[in-house]
Design a protein around this motif. Structure first.
Motif, PDB file in Angstrom:
ATOM      1  N   SER A   1       0.933   1.935  17.371  1.00 31.78           N
ATOM      2  CA  SER A   1       1.386   0.754  18.112  1.00 31.78           C
ATOM      3  C   SER A   1       1.786  -0.390  17.192  1.00 31.78           C
ATOM      4  O   SER A   1       2.428  -1.352  17.637  1.00 31.78           O
ATOM      5  CB  SER A   1       0.282   0.277  19.059  1.00 31.78           C
ATOM      6  N   GLU A   2       1.408  -0.317  15.899  1.00 26.49           N
ATOM      7  CA  GLU A   2       1.709  -1.388  14.948  1.00 26.49           C
ATOM      8  C   GLU A   2       2.815  -1.010  13.960  1.00 26.49           C
ATOM      9  O   GLU A   2       2.997  -1.675  12.950  1.00 26.49           O
ATOM     10  CB  GLU A   2       0.445  -1.772  14.172  1.00 26.49           C
TER      11      GLU A   2
ATOM     12  N   GLY B   1       0.817  -1.203   0.000  1.00 24.78           N
ATOM     13  CA  GLY B   1       0.000   0.000   0.000  1.00 24.78           C
ATOM     14  C   GLY B   1       0.852   1.254   0.000  1.00 24.78           C
ATOM     15  O   GLY B   1       2.086   1.192   0.006  1.00 24.78           O
ATOM     16  N   THR B   2       0.165   2.395   0.017  1.00 23.68           N
ATOM     17  CA  THR B   2       0.840   3.694  -0.010  1.00 23.68           C
ATOM     18  C   THR B   2       0.349   4.552   1.144  1.00 23.68           C
ATOM     19  O   THR B   2      -0.862   4.606   1.406  1.00 23.68           O
ATOM     20  CB  THR B   2       0.561   4.422  -1.338  1.00 23.68           C
ATOM     21  N   ILE B   3       1.269   5.208   1.828  1.00 28.37           N
ATOM     22  CA  ILE B   3       0.909   6.104   2.926  1.00 28.37           C
ATOM     23  C   ILE B   3       0.246   7.347   2.339  1.00 28.37           C
ATOM     24  O   ILE B   3       0.844   8.063   1.535  1.00 28.37           O
ATOM     25  CB  ILE B   3       2.145   6.517   3.753  1.00 28.37           C
ATOM     26  N   THR B   4      -1.006   7.598   2.735  1.00 24.33           N
ATOM     27  CA  THR B   4      -1.729   8.757   2.202  1.00 24.33           C
ATOM     28  C   THR B   4      -1.727   9.943   3.154  1.00 24.33           C
ATOM     29  O   THR B   4      -1.809  11.091   2.715  1.00 24.33           O
ATOM     30  CB  THR B   4      -3.178   8.373   1.881  1.00 24.33           C
ATOM     31  N   SER B   5      -1.661   9.689   4.441  1.00 26.80           N
ATOM     32  CA  SER B   5      -1.609  10.796   5.414  1.00 26.80           C
ATOM     33  C   SER B   5      -1.057  10.280   6.733  1.00 26.80           C
ATOM     34  O   SER B   5      -1.123   9.083   7.027  1.00 26.80           O
ATOM     35  CB  SER B   5      -3.000  11.418   5.624  1.00 26.80           C
ATOM     36  N   ILE B   6      -0.530  11.207   7.508  1.00 20.97           N
ATOM     37  CA  ILE B   6       0.083  10.866   8.803  1.00 20.97           C
ATOM     38  C   ILE B   6      -0.614  11.650   9.910  1.00 20.97           C
ATOM     39  O   ILE B   6      -0.872  12.843   9.780  1.00 20.97           O
ATOM     40  CB  ILE B   6       1.594  11.174   8.781  1.00 20.97           C
ATOM     41  N   ARG B   7      -0.926  10.950  10.994  1.00 22.74           N
ATOM     42  CA  ARG B   7      -1.564  11.559  12.161  1.00 22.74           C
ATOM     43  C   ARG B   7      -0.761  11.224  13.416  1.00 22.74           C
ATOM     44  O   ARG B   7       0.137  10.393  13.387  1.00 22.74           O
ATOM     45  CB  ARG B   7      -2.996  11.040  12.319  1.00 22.74           C
ATOM     46  N   ASP B   8      -1.116  11.865  14.531  1.00 24.89           N
ATOM     47  CA  ASP B   8      -0.420  11.591  15.796  1.00 24.89           C
ATOM     48  C   ASP B   8      -0.621  10.144  16.228  1.00 24.89           C
ATOM     49  O   ASP B   8       0.256   9.554  16.869  1.00 24.89           O
ATOM     50  CB  ASP B   8      -0.930  12.528  16.904  1.00 24.89           C
TER      51      ASP B   8
ATOM     52  N   VAL C   1       7.221   3.844  19.308  1.00 20.43           N
ATOM     53  CA  VAL C   1       7.390   5.015  18.444  1.00 20.43           C
ATOM     54  C   VAL C   1       6.659   6.213  19.048  1.00 20.43           C
ATOM     55  O   VAL C   1       5.497   6.108  19.429  1.00 20.43           O
ATOM     56  CB  VAL C   1       6.848   4.730  17.021  1.00 20.43           C
ATOM     57  N   LYS C   2       7.353   7.335  19.116  1.00 18.16           N
ATOM     58  CA  LYS C   2       6.742   8.552  19.655  1.00 18.16           C
ATOM     59  C   LYS C   2       6.211   9.456  18.547  1.00 18.16           C
ATOM     60  O   LYS C   2       5.182  10.093  18.702  1.00 18.16           O
ATOM     61  CB  LYS C   2       7.767   9.323  20.499  1.00 18.16           C
ATOM     62  N   ASP C   3       6.922   9.519  17.427  1.00 17.95           N
ATOM     63  CA  ASP C   3       6.551  10.409  16.327  1.00 17.95           C
ATOM     64  C   ASP C   3       6.459   9.586  15.043  1.00 17.95           C
ATOM     65  O   ASP C   3       7.466   9.061  14.553  1.00 17.95           O
ATOM     66  CB  ASP C   3       7.590  11.520  16.184  1.00 17.95           C
ATOM     67  N   VAL C   4       5.248   9.478  14.488  1.00 21.15           N
ATOM     68  CA  VAL C   4       5.021   8.667  13.284  1.00 21.15           C
ATOM     69  C   VAL C   4       5.849   9.174  12.109  1.00 21.15           C
ATOM     70  O   VAL C   4       6.369   8.400  11.308  1.00 21.15           O
ATOM     71  CB  VAL C   4       3.523   8.661  12.905  1.00 21.15           C
ATOM     72  N   SER C   5       5.995  10.498  12.011  1.00 15.46           N
ATOM     73  CA  SER C   5       6.710  11.084  10.875  1.00 15.46           C
ATOM     74  C   SER C   5       8.197  10.743  10.873  1.00 15.46           C
ATOM     75  O   SER C   5       8.866  10.924   9.857  1.00 15.46           O
ATOM     76  CB  SER C   5       6.532  12.610  10.869  1.00 15.46           C
TER      77      SER C   5
END
Length: 403
Positions: free
Chosen positions: A233-234, A209-216, A240-244
């Motif tokens: 969590s996955e 798949g493709t990452i379309t958006s990032i959230r907290d 992980v503290k910061d998804v970005s």
């Protein structure tokens, strides 16, 4: 009644019935321009696609309507597609999947609006509130920002100059005031793809798949027409503290379908499940009594969590942090991000727990234990020697007395 009369009456009845059947069949199969039908592709040949409409006579569709950017046909024989009836041309039933340019397309714009027929358009420029689009060659129309894509575009220039399919959502002033939607086309296509994917997408499957958006709280992943959540969590075995810091928009990822809820249109994915479980070899890599260096990940009232490797965290209980002194919080001894040496006290593979102690405190305790043991051993040896000397004195005295 004579036999001849009966025969004539029977023939007349048969003719009437045949006429009625033919009229009934014709009425049932008569198509009106703009009528929408699902047709089965019988054959793809030359410039035409031949259709089985389920009615008397086969339909034809220009093949160029179903070519991709590389000039390849996007459908197969035997496939069912949605079409709109244009009319009779050279005794053929002509169909379309969208209205093109030219005078013919221009004259059919009202039909396209009334019957929901897609129209081809060229995005000319960005204007206030949306985009100016040319359809049927020279007709100007307007597409709002919210209707050019499934999500609002960050940069309108991305669609300028593109040829797209649109649905006419408003038709006014005899075609001089037209409002379009490309989003409606995308949503219809997505709905079809979604129904198809429902048949094949199962929990536990690994998909790309493709990452379309990032959230907290995680990231949204698109797999074709379906979008789901990749929770924070996955993302991996490490906290992980910061998804970005781990993912970026547009990045291609391989994920496992964690959970599917078609009723509420919710799908969750896992990146962690595609990675090797670091706890599989924890007993071999971190045996009891071994020493390792790690980083203090976080502090809690009851102790400090130390990361030894990706996905491997252990706990130093607060009782093992004060070097024999009572402390109220681990921050009195440690700080987050600090590198420390620890000793593995115990390993609980089943519950994913490592019990640790500070190497410095552990070594000091071991040294103290050795000192005490040495003292005990020395005292025991001294006592044995003393007892031996006293015994010798008594023996000597006894021998003198006997003499």
């Amino acid at each position: 009644m004579s036999t001849n009369d009966e025969k004539e009456e029977l023939e007349s009845a048969e003719e009437s019935f045949a006429d009625l059947f033919e009229k009934s069949f014709s009425a049932q199969t008569r198509l009106e321009p703009g009528q929408k039908i699902d047709a089965k592709i019988m054959k793809i040949s030359g410039d035409w696609i031949f259709l089985d409409t389920g009615r008397k006579g086969e339909g034809v569709l220009e093949k160029k309507e179903l070519l991709n950017a590389d000039g390849e046909v996007t459908v197969k024989e035997g496939e069912t597609i949605t079409t709109w009836f244009l009319g009779m041309v050279n005794n053929e039933l002509r169909f379309t999947t969208k209205l093109g340019s030219g005078a013919a397309g221009k004259s059919q714009l009202e039909d396209a609006w009334r019957n929901g027929i897609p129209v081809d358009g060229h995005v000319e420029k960005e204007v206030k509130g949306g985009f100016e689009v040319k359809i049927s060659g020279s007709v100007r129309a307007f597409c709002p920002y919210s209707q050019i894509a499934m999500r609002r575009l960050d940069n309108g220039a991305d669609v300028i100059g593109k040829h797209l399919s649109f649905r006419i959502t408003e038709y006014g002033e005899n075609g001089r005031n037209l409002v379009l939607s490309h989003r409606a086309i995308l949503e219809e296509e997505a709905a079809k793809q979604k129904e198809a994917q429902k048949e094949i997408l199962k929990e536990g499957m690994t998909v790309r798949g493709t990452i379309t958006s990032i959230r907290d709280f995680g990231a949204f992943v698109s797999i074709g027409s379906i979008e789901g959540l990749l929770p924070i969590s996955e993302l991996g075995w490490t906290r992980v503290k910061d998804v970005s810091e781990v993912l970026s928009v547009g990045q291609n990822v391989e994920v496992v379908v964690k959970q599917i809820d078609w009723e509420h249109d919710r799908i969750s994915f896992s990146l962690k499940d595609t990675l090797a479980d670091p706890w599989d070899n924890v007993a071999a890599n971190y045996p009891e009594g071994s020493f390792h260096r790690g980083q203090v990940a976080r502090l809690a009232q009851f102790g400090a969590f130390v990361t030894l490797a990706s996905g491997i965290d252990g706990l130093i209980h607060i009782s093992k942090l004060g070097a024999g002194k009572r402390i109220n919080h681990p921050r009195e001894v440690l700080k987050e991000g600090e590198t420390v040496e620890v000793k593995v006290e115990s390993v609980d593979r089943e519950n994913r727990r490592l019990s640790l102690s500070l190497a410095e405190v552990s070594r000091a305790a071991e040294e103290e234990e050795r000192t005490i043991e040495d003292f005990r051993r020395s005292s025991a040896e001294s006592a044995t020697k003393t007892m031996g000397t006293l015994g010798d004195l008594l023996k000597t005295k006894l021998e003198k007395t006997k003499k």
